[in-house]
Design a protein around this motif. Structure first.
Motif, PDB file in Angstrom:
ATOM      1  N   ALA A 186       5.836   3.783  10.959  1.00 28.63           N
ATOM      2  CA  ALA A 186       6.928   4.230  10.081  1.00 28.63           C
ATOM      3  C   ALA A 186       6.875   5.247   8.868  1.00 28.63           C
ATOM      4  O   ALA A 186       8.055   6.145   8.436  1.00 28.63           O
ATOM      5  CB  ALA A 186       7.600   3.322   9.556  1.00 28.63           C
ATOM      6  N   ALA A 187       6.013   5.259   7.939  1.00 33.18           N
ATOM      7  CA  ALA A 187       6.066   6.059   7.358  1.00 33.18           C
ATOM      8  C   ALA A 187       5.506   7.700   6.811  1.00 33.18           C
ATOM      9  O   ALA A 187       6.321   8.437   6.544  1.00 33.18           O
ATOM     10  CB  ALA A 187       4.911   5.650   6.151  1.00 33.18           C
ATOM     11  N   ARG A 200      -6.603  -6.062  11.504  1.00 33.28           N
ATOM     12  CA  ARG A 200      -5.226  -5.793  12.348  1.00 33.28           C
ATOM     13  C   ARG A 200      -4.371  -7.738  11.634  1.00 33.28           C
ATOM     14  O   ARG A 200      -4.345  -7.841  11.163  1.00 33.28           O
ATOM     15  CB  ARG A 200      -5.750  -5.817  13.936  1.00 33.28           C
ATOM     16  CG  ARG A 200      -6.310  -4.732  14.497  1.00 33.28           C
ATOM     17  CD  ARG A 200      -6.696  -4.345  15.564  1.00 33.28           C
ATOM     18  NE  ARG A 200      -7.429  -3.304  16.028  1.00 33.28           N
ATOM     19  CZ  ARG A 200      -7.977  -2.808  16.999  1.00 33.28           C
ATOM     20  NH1 ARG A 200      -7.854  -3.885  17.918  1.00 33.28           N
ATOM     21  NH2 ARG A 200      -8.788  -1.403  17.295  1.00 33.28           N
ATOM     22  N   LYS A 201      -3.166  -7.297  12.869  1.00 32.34           N
ATOM     23  CA  LYS A 201      -1.629  -8.656  12.753  1.00 32.34           C
ATOM     24  C   LYS A 201      -1.069  -8.144  10.839  1.00 32.34           C
ATOM     25  O   LYS A 201      -1.557  -9.594  10.853  1.00 32.34           O
ATOM     26  CB  LYS A 201      -2.285  -9.949  12.932  1.00 32.34           C
ATOM     27  CG  LYS A 201      -2.916  -9.479  14.821  1.00 32.34           C
ATOM     28  CD  LYS A 201      -3.939 -11.029  15.188  1.00 32.34           C
ATOM     29  CE  LYS A 201      -3.819 -10.327  16.556  1.00 32.34           C
ATOM     30  NZ  LYS A 201      -4.384 -12.103  17.246  1.00 32.34           N
ATOM     31  N   LYS A 202      -1.374  -7.366  10.283  1.00 35.67           N
ATOM     32  CA  LYS A 202      -0.937  -7.263   9.088  1.00 35.67           C
ATOM     33  C   LYS A 202       0.401  -6.120   8.782  1.00 35.67           C
ATOM     34  O   LYS A 202       0.744  -6.260   7.881  1.00 35.67           O
ATOM     35  CB  LYS A 202      -2.003  -6.828   8.180  1.00 35.67           C
ATOM     36  CG  LYS A 202      -3.189  -7.974   7.987  1.00 35.67           C
ATOM     37  CD  LYS A 202      -4.401  -7.918   7.484  1.00 35.67           C
ATOM     38  CE  LYS A 202      -5.759  -8.674   7.148  1.00 35.67           C
ATOM     39  NZ  LYS A 202      -6.498  -7.848   6.098  1.00 35.67           N
ATOM     40  N   ASN A 231      -4.696   0.936   0.759  1.00 37.73           N
ATOM     41  CA  ASN A 231      -4.247  -0.601   0.167  1.00 37.73           C
ATOM     42  C   ASN A 231      -5.583  -1.169  -0.350  1.00 37.73           C
ATOM     43  O   ASN A 231      -6.379  -1.605   0.049  1.00 37.73           O
ATOM     44  CB  ASN A 231      -3.914  -1.917   1.338  1.00 37.73           C
ATOM     45  CG  ASN A 231      -2.727  -2.840   0.170  1.00 37.73           C
ATOM     46  OD1 ASN A 231      -2.372  -2.601  -0.685  1.00 37.73           O
ATOM     47  ND2 ASN A 231      -3.514  -4.312   0.966  1.00 37.73           N
ATOM     48  N   GLU A 232      -4.989  -1.105  -2.151  1.00 37.86           N
ATOM     49  CA  GLU A 232      -5.909  -1.161  -2.490  1.00 37.86           C
ATOM     50  C   GLU A 232      -7.211  -0.841  -2.751  1.00 37.86           C
ATOM     51  O   GLU A 232      -8.219  -1.694  -2.759  1.00 37.86           O
ATOM     52  CB  GLU A 232      -5.928  -3.022  -2.800  1.00 37.86           C
ATOM     53  CG  GLU A 232      -5.095  -3.563  -3.335  1.00 37.86           C
ATOM     54  CD  GLU A 232      -5.113  -5.235  -2.880  1.00 37.86           C
ATOM     55  OE1 GLU A 232      -5.799  -6.020  -2.929  1.00 37.86           O
ATOM     56  OE2 GLU A 232      -4.464  -6.512  -3.587  1.00 37.86           O
ATOM     57  N   GLY A 233      -6.983   0.559  -2.788  1.00 35.43           N
ATOM     58  CA  GLY A 233      -8.360   1.027  -2.579  1.00 35.43           C
ATOM     59  C   GLY A 233      -8.944   1.431  -1.372  1.00 35.43           C
ATOM     60  O   GLY A 233      -9.984   1.986  -0.836  1.00 35.43           O
ATOM     61  N   HIS A 234      -8.182   0.019   0.112  1.00 33.47           N
ATOM     62  CA  HIS A 234      -9.805   0.206   1.187  1.00 33.47           C
ATOM     63  C   HIS A 234      -8.239   1.530   2.351  1.00 33.47           C
ATOM     64  O   HIS A 234      -7.252   0.792   1.925  1.00 33.47           O
ATOM     65  CB  HIS A 234      -9.949  -0.657   1.381  1.00 33.47           C
ATOM     66  CG  HIS A 234     -10.544  -2.318   0.562  1.00 33.47           C
ATOM     67  ND1 HIS A 234     -11.807  -1.656   0.738  1.00 33.47           N
ATOM     68  CD2 HIS A 234      -9.811  -2.594  -0.159  1.00 33.47           C
ATOM     69  CE1 HIS A 234     -11.917  -2.460  -0.127  1.00 33.47           C
ATOM     70  NE2 HIS A 234     -11.551  -3.421  -1.391  1.00 33.47           N
ATOM     71  N   GLY A 277       1.233  -0.929   0.244  1.00 32.43           N
ATOM     72  CA  GLY A 277       0.011   0.067  -0.258  1.00 32.43           C
ATOM     73  C   GLY A 277       0.963   1.608   0.398  1.00 32.43           C
ATOM     74  O   GLY A 277       1.898   0.963  -0.345  1.00 32.43           O
ATOM     75  N   ALA A 278       0.199   2.452   0.217  1.00 34.05           N
ATOM     76  CA  ALA A 278       1.015   3.614   0.415  1.00 34.05           C
ATOM     77  C   ALA A 278       0.263   4.588   1.489  1.00 34.05           C
ATOM     78  O   ALA A 278      -0.918   4.481   1.343  1.00 34.05           O
ATOM     79  CB  ALA A 278       0.737   3.851  -0.642  1.00 34.05           C
TER      80      ALA A 278
END
Length: 282
Positions: A236-237, A226-228, A196-199, A144-145
Protein backbone atom coordinates in the motif's frame (compact mmCIF):
# COMPACT_ATOMS: atom_id res chain seq x y z
CA UNK A 1 -0.69 -14.51 -43.05
CA UNK A 2 3.02 -13.91 -42.62
CA UNK A 3 5.16 -14.88 -39.64
CA UNK A 4 7.91 -12.28 -39.32
CA UNK A 5 10.89 -12.66 -36.99
CA UNK A 6 12.72 -9.48 -35.95
CA UNK A 7 16.38 -9.14 -35.07
CA UNK A 8 16.19 -5.40 -34.40
CA UNK A 9 14.22 -4.32 -31.33
CA UNK A 10 13.45 -0.87 -32.73
CA UNK A 11 11.89 -2.40 -35.86
CA UNK A 12 9.82 -4.78 -33.74
CA UNK A 13 8.76 -1.95 -31.42
CA UNK A 14 7.52 0.14 -34.34
CA UNK A 15 5.09 -2.65 -35.23
CA UNK A 16 4.08 -3.75 -31.72
CA UNK A 17 3.96 -0.48 -29.80
CA UNK A 18 0.83 1.09 -31.37
CA UNK A 19 -1.18 -1.90 -30.11
CA UNK A 20 0.58 -2.14 -26.75
CA UNK A 21 -0.04 1.51 -25.84
CA UNK A 22 -3.79 0.93 -26.20
CA UNK A 23 -3.64 -1.81 -23.55
CA UNK A 24 -0.70 -0.62 -21.51
CA UNK A 25 -2.05 -2.11 -18.28
CA UNK A 26 -3.17 -5.54 -19.55
CA UNK A 27 0.03 -6.16 -21.47
CA UNK A 28 2.40 -4.32 -19.15
CA UNK A 29 4.71 -7.34 -18.89
CA UNK A 30 5.20 -7.54 -22.65
CA UNK A 31 5.51 -3.75 -22.98
CA UNK A 32 7.91 -3.39 -20.07
CA UNK A 33 10.18 -6.19 -21.28
CA UNK A 34 10.19 -4.66 -24.76
CA UNK A 35 11.43 -1.39 -23.25
CA UNK A 36 14.20 -3.32 -21.48
CA UNK A 37 15.15 -5.10 -24.72
CA UNK A 38 15.43 -1.72 -26.46
CA UNK A 39 17.67 -0.56 -23.60
CA UNK A 40 19.97 -3.54 -24.18
CA UNK A 41 19.16 -5.31 -20.91
CA UNK A 42 18.55 -8.73 -22.50
CA UNK A 43 20.77 -10.83 -24.74
CA UNK A 44 19.39 -12.74 -27.72
CA UNK A 45 15.71 -11.80 -27.39
CA UNK A 46 13.22 -13.53 -29.64
CA UNK A 47 10.71 -11.17 -31.29
CA UNK A 48 8.13 -12.00 -33.94
CA UNK A 49 4.76 -10.98 -35.35
CA UNK A 50 2.03 -12.39 -37.50
CA UNK A 51 0.63 -9.88 -39.96
CA UNK A 52 -1.75 -9.95 -42.89
CA UNK A 53 -2.26 -7.14 -45.40
CA UNK A 54 -0.66 -4.66 -43.02
CA UNK A 55 -2.83 -5.76 -40.09
CA UNK A 56 -1.20 -7.01 -36.88
CA UNK A 57 -2.67 -10.34 -35.75
CA UNK A 58 -0.23 -11.59 -33.09
CA UNK A 59 3.03 -10.70 -31.34
CA UNK A 60 5.58 -12.93 -29.64
CA UNK A 61 8.48 -12.10 -27.32
CA UNK A 62 10.96 -14.19 -25.35
CA UNK A 63 14.09 -13.39 -23.35
CA UNK A 64 15.61 -16.80 -22.55
CA UNK A 65 15.37 -18.44 -20.06
CA UNK A 66 12.09 -16.61 -19.44
CA UNK A 67 8.81 -17.79 -21.02
CA UNK A 68 7.53 -17.01 -24.48
CA UNK A 69 5.01 -14.19 -24.06
CA UNK A 70 2.13 -14.44 -26.54
CA UNK A 71 -0.49 -11.86 -27.49
CA UNK A 72 -3.24 -12.47 -30.03
CA UNK A 73 -4.44 -9.13 -31.34
CA UNK A 74 -7.36 -10.61 -33.28
CA UNK A 75 -9.08 -13.24 -31.14
CA UNK A 76 -11.05 -14.47 -34.12
CA UNK A 77 -7.82 -15.46 -35.89
CA UNK A 78 -6.22 -17.04 -32.81
CA UNK A 79 -6.42 -20.65 -34.04
CA UNK A 80 -4.87 -19.81 -37.40
CA UNK A 81 -2.13 -17.81 -35.68
CA UNK A 82 -1.38 -20.67 -33.28
CA UNK A 83 -0.95 -23.15 -36.12
CA UNK A 84 1.33 -20.82 -38.09
CA UNK A 85 3.42 -19.74 -35.08
CA UNK A 86 4.03 -23.28 -33.85
CA UNK A 87 5.01 -24.45 -37.32
CA UNK A 88 7.48 -21.57 -37.58
CA UNK A 89 8.92 -22.03 -34.09
CA UNK A 90 9.51 -25.71 -34.84
CA UNK A 91 10.99 -24.92 -38.25
CA UNK A 92 13.34 -22.35 -36.71
CA UNK A 93 14.30 -24.80 -33.91
CA UNK A 94 13.38 -22.29 -31.20
CA UNK A 95 13.41 -24.04 -27.79
CA UNK A 96 10.25 -23.22 -25.82
CA UNK A 97 10.41 -24.22 -22.15
CA UNK A 98 7.34 -22.29 -21.06
CA UNK A 99 4.78 -19.72 -22.16
CA UNK A 100 2.87 -16.91 -20.48
CA UNK A 101 -0.31 -15.36 -21.81
CA UNK A 102 -3.97 -14.68 -21.19
CA UNK A 103 -5.31 -17.96 -19.82
CA UNK A 104 -7.55 -18.81 -22.80
CA UNK A 105 -4.76 -18.09 -25.27
CA UNK A 106 -2.09 -19.98 -23.32
CA UNK A 107 -4.12 -23.17 -23.03
CA UNK A 108 -5.08 -23.07 -26.71
CA UNK A 109 -1.42 -22.67 -27.70
CA UNK A 110 -0.18 -25.32 -25.25
CA UNK A 111 -2.72 -27.91 -26.40
CA UNK A 112 -1.71 -27.43 -30.02
CA UNK A 113 1.99 -27.45 -29.07
CA UNK A 114 1.49 -30.76 -27.29
CA UNK A 115 -0.35 -32.15 -30.32
CA UNK A 116 2.44 -31.14 -32.71
CA UNK A 117 5.52 -31.86 -30.57
CA UNK A 118 4.37 -34.52 -28.11
CA UNK A 119 5.51 -32.33 -25.19
CA UNK A 120 2.97 -32.29 -22.38
CA UNK A 121 2.45 -29.15 -20.30
CA UNK A 122 1.69 -28.24 -16.70
CA UNK A 123 0.67 -25.12 -14.79
CA UNK A 124 3.63 -23.30 -13.27
CA UNK A 125 1.61 -20.34 -12.04
CA UNK A 126 -2.10 -19.56 -12.24
CA UNK A 127 -2.06 -15.79 -12.12
CA UNK A 128 -4.32 -12.78 -11.83
CA UNK A 129 -3.21 -9.40 -13.16
CA UNK A 130 -4.45 -6.51 -11.02
CA UNK A 131 -4.46 -2.73 -11.52
CA UNK A 132 -4.41 0.06 -8.95
CA UNK A 133 -5.29 3.71 -9.60
CA UNK A 134 -5.73 4.87 -6.01
CA UNK A 135 -4.87 3.35 -2.64
CA UNK A 136 -7.84 2.78 -0.33
CA UNK A 137 -7.61 5.64 2.18
CA UNK A 138 -9.30 3.81 5.07
CA UNK A 139 -6.77 0.96 5.03
CA UNK A 140 -5.35 0.14 8.45
CA UNK A 141 -1.56 0.24 8.35
CA UNK A 142 0.91 -1.83 10.37
CA UNK A 143 3.38 0.00 12.65
CA UNK A 144 6.59 1.25 11.09
CA UNK A 145 7.58 3.20 7.99
CA UNK A 146 8.86 2.56 4.48
CA UNK A 147 12.20 3.56 3.00
CA UNK A 148 14.22 2.86 -0.11
CA UNK A 149 16.76 0.07 0.24
CA UNK A 150 20.44 0.98 0.18
CA UNK A 151 23.62 -0.96 -0.54
CA UNK A 152 23.82 -1.77 3.18
CA UNK A 153 20.69 -3.90 2.72
CA UNK A 154 22.14 -5.97 -0.13
CA UNK A 155 22.87 -9.17 1.83
CA UNK A 156 19.37 -9.29 3.31
CA UNK A 157 17.72 -8.66 -0.06
CA UNK A 158 19.85 -11.37 -1.68
CA UNK A 159 18.68 -13.81 1.00
CA UNK A 160 15.04 -12.80 0.60
CA UNK A 161 15.29 -12.97 -3.20
CA UNK A 162 16.28 -16.64 -2.97
CA UNK A 163 13.58 -17.33 -0.37
CA UNK A 164 11.00 -15.66 -2.61
CA UNK A 165 11.95 -18.01 -5.46
CA UNK A 166 11.67 -20.99 -3.14
CA UNK A 167 8.26 -19.91 -1.81
CA UNK A 168 6.82 -19.27 -5.26
CA UNK A 169 8.29 -22.33 -6.95
CA UNK A 170 10.39 -20.30 -9.38
CA UNK A 171 13.63 -21.75 -10.78
CA UNK A 172 16.50 -21.13 -8.41
CA UNK A 173 18.86 -18.37 -9.53
CA UNK A 174 22.59 -18.90 -8.97
CA UNK A 175 23.97 -16.84 -6.07
CA UNK A 176 26.35 -14.84 -8.25
CA UNK A 177 23.46 -13.87 -10.51
CA UNK A 178 21.29 -12.99 -7.50
CA UNK A 179 24.05 -10.65 -6.33
CA UNK A 180 24.17 -9.00 -9.75
CA UNK A 181 20.39 -8.63 -9.89
CA UNK A 182 20.19 -7.12 -6.42
CA UNK A 183 23.04 -4.70 -7.19
CA UNK A 184 21.18 -3.55 -10.32
CA UNK A 185 17.97 -3.09 -8.31
CA UNK A 186 19.75 -1.02 -5.67
CA UNK A 187 21.63 1.06 -8.23
CA UNK A 188 18.28 1.86 -9.86
CA UNK A 189 16.64 2.65 -6.48
CA UNK A 190 13.90 0.09 -7.11
CA UNK A 191 13.55 -1.70 -3.77
CA UNK A 192 11.19 -0.55 -1.01
CA UNK A 193 11.52 -1.81 2.57
CA UNK A 194 9.12 -1.67 5.53
CA UNK A 195 10.92 -1.18 8.82
CA UNK A 196 9.48 -1.43 12.33
CA UNK A 197 11.47 -0.61 15.47
CA UNK A 198 14.75 -0.95 13.59
CA UNK A 199 13.86 -4.29 12.00
CA UNK A 200 13.22 -4.77 8.28
CA UNK A 201 10.08 -6.87 8.01
CA UNK A 202 8.91 -6.71 4.38
CA UNK A 203 9.94 -5.61 0.90
CA UNK A 204 8.70 -4.97 -2.64
CA UNK A 205 10.21 -3.57 -5.80
CA UNK A 206 9.11 -1.61 -8.80
CA UNK A 207 9.68 -3.10 -12.24
CA UNK A 208 9.08 -2.60 -15.96
CA UNK A 209 7.95 1.03 -16.06
CA UNK A 210 5.98 2.05 -19.13
CA UNK A 211 4.73 5.46 -20.23
CA UNK A 212 1.94 5.60 -17.66
CA UNK A 213 2.28 2.54 -15.44
CA UNK A 214 4.68 0.47 -13.36
CA UNK A 215 4.70 -3.07 -12.00
CA UNK A 216 4.93 -4.00 -8.33
CA UNK A 217 6.87 -7.24 -7.86
CA UNK A 218 9.04 -9.25 -5.45
CA UNK A 219 6.64 -8.74 -2.55
CA UNK A 220 8.16 -10.70 0.33
CA UNK A 221 7.83 -11.00 4.10
CA UNK A 222 9.92 -13.60 5.99
CA UNK A 223 7.94 -16.35 7.70
CA UNK A 224 8.59 -15.07 11.20
CA UNK A 225 6.99 -11.70 10.34
CA UNK A 226 3.94 -12.95 8.46
CA UNK A 227 0.30 -12.56 9.53
CA UNK A 228 1.05 -9.11 10.94
CA UNK A 229 -0.15 -7.10 7.93
CA UNK A 230 3.33 -6.05 6.85
CA UNK A 231 3.02 -7.17 3.21
CA UNK A 232 -0.27 -5.35 2.76
CA UNK A 233 1.15 -2.24 4.40
CA UNK A 234 4.34 -2.38 2.36
CA UNK A 235 2.48 -2.72 -0.94
CA UNK A 236 0.00 0.00 0.00
CA UNK A 237 2.71 2.47 1.00
CA UNK A 238 4.99 1.59 -1.91
CA UNK A 239 2.18 1.75 -4.44
CA UNK A 240 1.05 5.13 -3.09
CA UNK A 241 4.57 6.43 -3.59
CA UNK A 242 4.73 5.04 -7.14
CA UNK A 243 1.40 6.68 -7.99
CA UNK A 244 3.06 10.05 -7.47
CA UNK A 245 5.00 9.33 -10.68
CA UNK A 246 2.75 6.90 -12.56
CA UNK A 247 -0.96 6.86 -13.37
CA UNK A 248 -1.38 3.24 -12.31
CA UNK A 249 0.37 0.22 -10.79
CA UNK A 250 -0.09 -3.41 -11.80
CA UNK A 251 0.90 -6.64 -10.14
CA UNK A 252 0.56 -10.38 -10.68
CA UNK A 253 -0.85 -12.62 -7.97
CA UNK A 254 -0.95 -16.37 -7.46
CA UNK A 255 -4.64 -17.26 -7.83
CA UNK A 256 -4.08 -20.32 -5.63
CA UNK A 257 -3.11 -18.00 -2.76
CA UNK A 258 -6.38 -16.47 -1.49
CA UNK A 259 -4.55 -14.44 1.16
CA UNK A 260 -2.47 -12.42 -1.30
CA UNK A 261 -5.44 -11.84 -3.58
CA UNK A 262 -7.48 -10.61 -0.63
CA UNK A 263 -4.90 -8.16 0.67
CA UNK A 264 -4.28 -6.61 -2.75
CA UNK A 265 -7.98 -6.04 -3.24
CA UNK A 266 -8.15 -4.43 0.19
CA UNK A 267 -5.46 -1.99 -0.97
CA UNK A 268 -7.56 -1.11 -4.02
CA UNK A 269 -6.17 -3.37 -6.74
CA UNK A 270 -8.80 -4.64 -9.20
CA UNK A 271 -8.39 -7.67 -11.46
CA UNK A 272 -7.82 -7.00 -15.15
CA UNK A 273 -7.29 -10.45 -16.65
CA UNK A 274 -6.55 -14.08 -15.81
CA UNK A 275 -3.07 -15.08 -16.91
CA UNK A 276 -1.22 -18.36 -16.74
CA UNK A 277 2.39 -19.54 -16.94
CA UNK A 278 2.58 -23.02 -18.49
CA UNK A 279 5.71 -25.17 -18.64
CA UNK A 280 6.53 -27.88 -21.21
CA UNK A 281 8.26 -31.12 -20.34
CA UNK A 282 11.88 -31.26 -21.40
Amino acid sequence: MKFQRYENAEDFARVATPFLVKYEDKFSLFFGVLQAIKDGKYENPYMATIEEDGELLAIFQMTPPHPLNIIFVDNGRMRDCIDLSIDELIRQSIPINSIISVKEWAYAFAQKWQEKTGQSFSVLMDQGLYRLDKVEESLEMSPGAWRYATKDDALLIEKWYSQFEEDTGLPKTALVEVKNKVKAMLDANEVFLWENEGHIVSMMKKARPTAHGVTVSLVFTPKEERKKGYARTMVAAGSKELLKEFQFCVLYTDMLNPTSNKIYQEIGYQKLIDSVHLGFEK
